[in-house]
Write a protein that holds these residues in place. Structure first.
Motif, PDB file in Angstrom:
ATOM      1  N   LEU A 208      35.232  27.640  83.849  1.00 58.55           N
ATOM      2  CA  LEU A 208      35.058  28.706  82.863  1.00 58.55           C
ATOM      3  C   LEU A 208      36.442  29.241  82.531  1.00 58.55           C
ATOM      4  N   ASP A 209      36.969  28.815  81.421  1.00 57.74           N
ATOM      5  CA  ASP A 209      38.365  29.092  81.082  1.00 57.74           C
ATOM      6  C   ASP A 209      38.472  30.328  80.194  1.00 57.74           C
ATOM      7  N   ASN A 210      39.536  31.124  80.439  1.00 58.01           N
ATOM      8  CA  ASN A 210      39.894  32.222  79.549  1.00 58.01           C
ATOM      9  C   ASN A 210      38.787  33.273  79.454  1.00 58.01           C
ATOM     10  N   ALA A 211      38.308  33.714  80.616  1.00 57.04           N
ATOM     11  CA  ALA A 211      37.248  34.720  80.638  1.00 57.04           C
ATOM     12  C   ALA A 211      37.813  36.101  80.346  1.00 57.04           C
ATOM     13  N   ALA A 212      37.009  36.913  79.687  1.00 51.81           N
ATOM     14  CA  ALA A 212      37.442  38.270  79.350  1.00 51.81           C
ATOM     15  C   ALA A 212      37.189  39.228  80.511  1.00 51.81           C
ATOM     16  N   ASP A 213      36.009  39.111  81.138  1.00 46.10           N
ATOM     17  CA  ASP A 213      35.654  40.035  82.214  1.00 46.10           C
ATOM     18  C   ASP A 213      34.529  39.438  83.036  1.00 46.10           C
ATOM     19  N   THR A 214      34.124  40.156  84.066  1.00 51.30           N
ATOM     20  CA  THR A 214      33.078  39.671  84.960  1.00 51.30           C
ATOM     21  C   THR A 214      31.746  39.542  84.241  1.00 51.30           C
ATOM     22  N   ALA A 215      31.428  40.474  83.334  1.00 51.59           N
ATOM     23  CA  ALA A 215      30.145  40.433  82.631  1.00 51.59           C
ATOM     24  C   ALA A 215      29.984  39.149  81.832  1.00 51.59           C
ATOM     25  N   GLN A 216      31.087  38.602  81.334  1.00 53.49           N
ATOM     26  CA  GLN A 216      31.004  37.366  80.567  1.00 53.49           C
ATOM     27  C   GLN A 216      30.754  36.161  81.475  1.00 53.49           C
ATOM     28  N   VAL A 217      31.176  36.249  82.718  1.00 62.99           N
ATOM     29  CA  VAL A 217      31.080  35.122  83.646  1.00 62.99           C
ATOM     30  C   VAL A 217      29.742  35.082  84.374  1.00 62.99           C
ATOM     31  N   THR A 218      29.216  36.231  84.734  1.00 59.75           N
ATOM     32  CA  THR A 218      28.052  36.297  85.624  1.00 59.75           C
ATOM     33  C   THR A 218      26.866  35.455  85.157  1.00 59.75           C
ATOM     34  N   PRO A 219      26.474  35.477  83.865  1.00 59.76           N
ATOM     35  CA  PRO A 219      25.316  34.660  83.455  1.00 59.76           C
ATOM     36  C   PRO A 219      25.548  33.160  83.588  1.00 59.76           C
ATOM     37  N   LEU A 220      26.789  32.739  83.782  1.00 57.59           N
ATOM     38  CA  LEU A 220      27.105  31.314  83.850  1.00 57.59           C
ATOM     39  C   LEU A 220      27.196  30.804  85.273  1.00 57.59           C
ATOM     40  N   LEU A 221      26.983  31.675  86.246  1.00 56.69           N
ATOM     41  CA  LEU A 221      27.099  31.263  87.641  1.00 56.69           C
ATOM     42  C   LEU A 221      25.816  30.585  88.107  1.00 56.69           C
ATOM     43  N   PRO A 222      25.906  29.425  88.768  1.00 53.00           N
ATOM     44  CA  PRO A 222      24.716  28.756  89.309  1.00 53.00           C
ATOM     45  C   PRO A 222      24.077  29.596  90.399  1.00 53.00           C
ATOM     46  N   GLY A 223      22.799  29.338  90.636  1.00 52.62           N
ATOM     47  CA  GLY A 223      22.107  30.102  91.670  1.00 52.62           C
ATOM     48  C   GLY A 223      22.115  29.436  93.019  1.00 52.62           C
ATOM     49  N   GLY A 224      22.439  28.148  93.070  1.00 55.06           N
ATOM     50  CA  GLY A 224      22.413  27.426  94.335  1.00 55.06           C
ATOM     51  C   GLY A 224      23.745  27.426  95.033  1.00 55.06           C
ATOM     52  N   ASP A 225      23.868  26.517  96.010  1.00 53.82           N
ATOM     53  CA  ASP A 225      25.088  26.494  96.819  1.00 53.82           C
ATOM     54  C   ASP A 225      25.806  25.153  96.741  1.00 53.82           C
ATOM     55  N   THR A 226      25.467  24.337  95.739  1.00 54.76           N
ATOM     56  CA  THR A 226      26.073  23.009  95.659  1.00 54.76           C
ATOM     57  C   THR A 226      27.127  22.893  94.570  1.00 54.76           C
ATOM     58  N   CYS A 227      27.204  23.868  93.683  1.00 58.27           N
ATOM     59  CA  CYS A 227      28.175  23.825  92.586  1.00 58.27           C
ATOM     60  C   CYS A 227      29.423  24.628  92.946  1.00 58.27           C
ATOM     61  N   ILE A 228      30.506  24.260  92.300  1.00 55.85           N
ATOM     62  CA  ILE A 228      31.755  25.003  92.433  1.00 55.85           C
ATOM     63  C   ILE A 228      32.136  25.506  91.044  1.00 55.85           C
ATOM     64  N   VAL A 229      32.595  26.744  90.981  1.00 55.34           N
ATOM     65  CA  VAL A 229      32.976  27.357  89.706  1.00 55.34           C
ATOM     66  C   VAL A 229      34.435  27.767  89.768  1.00 55.34           C
ATOM     67  N   ALA A 230      35.206  27.325  88.809  1.00 56.93           N
ATOM     68  CA  ALA A 230      36.601  27.755  88.676  1.00 56.93           C
ATOM     69  C   ALA A 230      36.709  28.604  87.427  1.00 56.93           C
ATOM     70  N   VAL A 231      37.213  29.822  87.575  1.00 59.03           N
ATOM     71  CA  VAL A 231      37.316  30.760  86.462  1.00 59.03           C
ATOM     72  C   VAL A 231      38.779  31.101  86.244  1.00 59.03           C
ATOM     73  N   THR A 232      39.244  31.022  85.016  1.00 58.49           N
ATOM     74  CA  THR A 232      40.584  31.509  84.705  1.00 58.49           C
ATOM     75  C   THR A 232      40.456  32.741  83.826  1.00 58.49           C
ATOM     76  N   SER A 233      41.323  33.698  84.072  1.00 56.13           N
ATOM     77  CA  SER A 233      41.280  34.938  83.295  1.00 56.13           C
ATOM     78  C   SER A 233      42.603  35.666  83.412  1.00 56.13           C
ATOM     79  N   ARG A 234      42.948  36.399  82.379  1.00 60.46           N
ATOM     80  CA  ARG A 234      44.116  37.274  82.475  1.00 60.46           C
ATOM     81  C   ARG A 234      43.798  38.522  83.280  1.00 60.46           C
ATOM     82  N   ASN A 235      42.531  38.846  83.387  1.00 59.02           N
ATOM     83  CA  ASN A 235      42.102  39.946  84.230  1.00 59.02           C
ATOM     84  C   ASN A 235      41.774  39.420  85.620  1.00 59.02           C
ATOM     85  N   ARG A 236      41.842  40.297  86.597  1.00 57.04           N
ATOM     86  CA  ARG A 236      41.618  39.865  87.974  1.00 57.04           C
ATOM     87  C   ARG A 236      40.149  39.767  88.343  1.00 57.04           C
ATOM     88  N   LEU A 237      39.271  40.222  87.469  1.00 62.19           N
ATOM     89  CA  LEU A 237      37.829  40.100  87.689  1.00 62.19           C
ATOM     90  C   LEU A 237      37.409  40.638  89.057  1.00 62.19           C
TER      91      LEU A 237
END
Length: 754
Positions: A208-237
């Motif tokens: 998930l590249d160039n995120a604005a804030d946590t609210a933009q990222v949260t709906p994109l997070l998987p619910g299980g434990d097998t995926c890995i998510v890498a988020v880049t942001s200018r904010n520290r989230l």
């Protein structure tokens, strides 16, 4: 075909007598993947995983061939291709070894809970290389995610659009996962739930590249434990870190070596090696900022006949102009403007004010005076700028901007009329008044100077004792030097010479001889702009002392004579006495030095300045002893000085006089007394955190030990003196110590042989 593959996997597992869990442990293939293969839910088995299972089940070659064929048949009947959405890997990629290792470590720890890696920047916002790092790592580890890799640019900081609605990103992911349009529910929350269902139990990577804030990222997070998510942001989230256990990774600028490697990769080794000095300066001017380096490399690449030295000249004249471009993606000012645009009015004003603060960094107390907002509110705004990756904070709590961001901040925000000048006045008053307090702790008997009260909303930092004063000076030294330069540039001449005065004892104790000279040269120039004869006399006098410490005898005498002339014109006995006393301390002719010391003593007597009189008494005793005159008379003067110092509790004066008495004792053959006096002086110098004078006393103490045949003690104190001289940059003194150590070692060896 699907049933054939599923039944084959199950048959081979049962034949081996393994549970699904045991097979997973033996093969390295997850339990969920094995379960999906056996039930037919895994419609596109990865051949690499099939081979791992075959090896764990110890299949014969013919059995392996049949199993691979069955798997291939299953894949052929799968209607949806595995998503491989990663953009092309960045090239060239250099450095970032520690960051890559930390991402790998987060991947290894990703079992059992959703593992989300947050990539953010400390030293810079856009252009520091967050996406560059994330994509390089993702491609390097793509084979670990057999069920696919999803990528989306969330456009959190985009020059031509608002941040992407997360619902749009979810819909894109559903399309990539092969969901037919008719099966996609209308409600965004239902779409997000469907997405989570589809990626559950799958080994997938989401970037998930160039995120604005946590609210933009949260709906994109998987619910299980097998995926890995890498988020880049200018904010520290911070919400992602605290709410979802994300691993925070700070991306800093490149090292000089990495920056050079990037230029070599873009321009070739021959071109870089042809202009080593220009390349060094390019690296320094870009400060390890990957986007800046890439822009410069791009210009050099498209203009092969352009000398790198010419680019250096352009960067010196106007770095932001050189790093600007009509293409926003290739323009550092444009990239930074996107972060600036997201700031509130208050944050933007503080961002601009930080750009004018003197020195390379700033503490909270100074920043509070700079902004005029008080510590609590200032801390809050600084934290927001830090979260926006426009400001960094080190382990000691100091705030720092990258030089290129600072240049941008200086022009990005139009401050209201008078705001800049008022802020500068507040921060200069903060440094001047706090430094004055610190200096008074170092030498409370020094004749004070008069400062104007601090301006409103300036709150100098309180300091309790000598160690705190020295620590504060050590921390703020570069800022104090910069503050003096800023004051002189803005014609705040009183502040300029007063800052030099506050730094005198600190520079003296730390052995900062060249800095001492530099501040007094500025002080003399500034005092010359003022109708203040006292300031002119004082600055010339202390400029002379700064010169003599560096061995500039003629310059020292000229400055001191100027101070003496000015004091005589003022008919001021105290100022004349000070000039004579300082001339004594710097004059290369011992007899002239003694004459000046006696003249200073005559002038001080009757002025009711006991500490100044003690200084002159000690000076007369010292210079008389140096000339080899009557040691009893020299000792009498020094003892009289010591009595005054002790009565008025002047510890520094006591240390100096004890050192003088040690010298007199040594040269009159009383070596045991000399050692006692020297050690008393050393103890006081250490209490005062004054290693400059301690080094000289150690030197003299060694001679007394050597005179008594205490060679081990002499070697020990001379080694300590040598190390202090080296730390202070006093190379000639250090070399003299080496010679004394060598000579004493030979003598000690000869005695041992005898």
């Amino acid at each position: 075909m699907e049933d054939h593959f599923a039944s084959a996997i199950r048959r081979f597992r049962l034949r081996a007598g393994l549970t699904q869990e045991a097979l997973a442990e033996r093969s390295g293939v997850s339990v969920s993947t094995i379960r999906g293969m056996e039930t037919g839910r895994r419609r596109n088995p990865q051949l690499a995983s099939v081979r791992q299972l075959a090896a764990a089940l110890e299949l014969q070659p013919s059995e392996l061939d049949k199993l691979l064929a069955a798997a291939a048949g299953t894949a052929e009947h799968s209607a949806v291709p595995v998503p491989r959405q990663l953009p092309a890997p960045p090239a060239p990629f250099v450095g970032r070894h520690d960051e890559l290792d930390r991402l790998d470590a987060a991947l290894r720890s990703g079992s059992g809970a959703a593992s989300t890696v947050v990539i953010s920047a400390i030293a810079g916002a856009g252009g520091v290389g967050k996406s560059w790092l994330a994509l390089h790592w993702a491609h390097r580890n793509a084979d670990r995610f057999p069920d696919g890799q999803l990528f989306v640019d969330l456009r959190g900081f985009s020059p031509d659009s608002d941040p992407m609605d997360p619902a749009v990103a979810v819909r894109g992911f559903l399309d990539a996962l092969g969901v037919e349009p008719g099966r996609i529910p209308d409600a965004p929350h239902a779409q997000a739930a469907l997405f989570r269902s589809l990626v559950a139990d799958k080994r997938m990577l989401l970037v998930l590249d160039n995120a604005a804030d946590t609210a933009q990222v949260t709906p994109l997070l998987p619910g299980g434990d097998t995926c890995i998510v890498a988020v880049t942001s200018r904010n520290r989230l911070p919400g992602l870190i605290t709410g979802h256990g994300a691993h925070h990774l700070a991306v800093d600028t490149l090292t000089d070596a990495e920056a050079r490697s990037l230029l070599v990769a873009r321009l070739g080794a021959a071109r870089v090696d042809a202009e080593p000095a220009a390349v060094d300066e390019l690296v320094g001017l870009c400060g390890g900022f990957p986007l800046a380096l890439s822009i410069i490399a791009g210009r050099a690449h498209t203009h092969p006949h352009l000398l790198l030295a010419d680019l250096v000249g352009e960067l010196r004249d106007g770095a932001l102009d050189v790093l600007d471009d009509a293409d926003p993606a290739a323009s550092l000012p444009a990239v930074l403007s996107l972060s600036h645009r997201a700031l509130s009015d208050e944050e933007a004003e503080v961002f601009a004010l930080l750009a004018i603060a003197p020195g390379p960094d700033i503490g909270l107390a100074a920043a509070a005076s700079l902004t005029g907002r008080g510590r609590t509110r200032t801390r809050t705004v600084l934290r927001r700028l830090e979260q926006a990756s426009l400001l960094g904070q080190d382990a000691a709590g100091r705030y720092r901007m990258h030089d290129l961001i600072r240049r941008y901040a200086a022009t990005a925000h139009d401050l209201a009329a008078g705001t800049r000048e008022a802020a500068l006045r507040r921060v200069l008053d903060f440094y001047t008044h706090t430094a004055y307090t610190a200096d008074r702790l170092l030498d409370s008997h020094r004749d004070p100077i008069e400062l104007a009260p601090p301006v409103p909303a300036c709150h100098p930092h309180p300091l309790p004792d000598i160690p705190a004063a020295m620590d504060w000076f050590d921390t703020e030294h570069q800022n104090l030097l910069a503050a003096q330069g800023t004051a002189a540039t803005h014609a705040l001449h009183d502040t300029a010479w007063q800052l030099a005065w506050t730094l005198y004892n600190f520079h003296y104790r730390r052995g900062h001889r060249h800095d001492q000279l530099a501040v007094w040269q500025i002080a003399v120039d500034s005092a010359g702009q003022l109708p203040d004869a006292g300031a002119q006399i004082l600055t010339h006098r202390l400029l002379g002392r700064a010169h003599v410490v560096l061995g500039h005898d003629q310059e020292a005498i000229a400055a001191l004579n100027q101070a003496l002339t000015l004091s005589e014109q003022q008919n001021d006995r105290a100022l004349q006495a000070q000039a004579h006393y300082t001339l004594a301390s710097i004059h290369p002719d011992g007899r002239r030095a003694l004459e000046h010391a006696r003249r200073a003593l005559d002038l001080y007597r009757g002025l009711d300045q006991p500490i100044a009189e003690a200084n002159a008494l000690n000076a007369v005793g010292w210079y008389a002893a140096r000339l080899g005159e009557d040691h009893d008379t020299a000792r009498e003067h020094c003892r009289a000085a010591l009595t005054l110092y002790e009565h008025h509790q002047d510890v520094n004066g006591q240390a100096q006089t004890l050192d003088s008495l040690g010298y007199i004792d040594h040269h009159s053959g009383r070596h045991h007394d000399a050692i006692q006096h020297y050690r008393q002086a050393l103890s006081l110098y250490r209490d005062l955190d004054n290693p400059y004078e301690a080094a000289d006393t150690l030197d003299r103490l060694g001679h007394s030990h050597a005179a008594l045949g205490h060679y081990d003690q002499a070697l020990a104190v001379w080694r300590e003196a040598r190390d202090l001289y080296r730390q202070q940059g006093r190379d000639q003194e250090a070399e003299r110590m080496e010679a004394q150590l060598d000579g004493l070692g030979e003598e000690d060896g000869a005695d041992s042989a005898r």
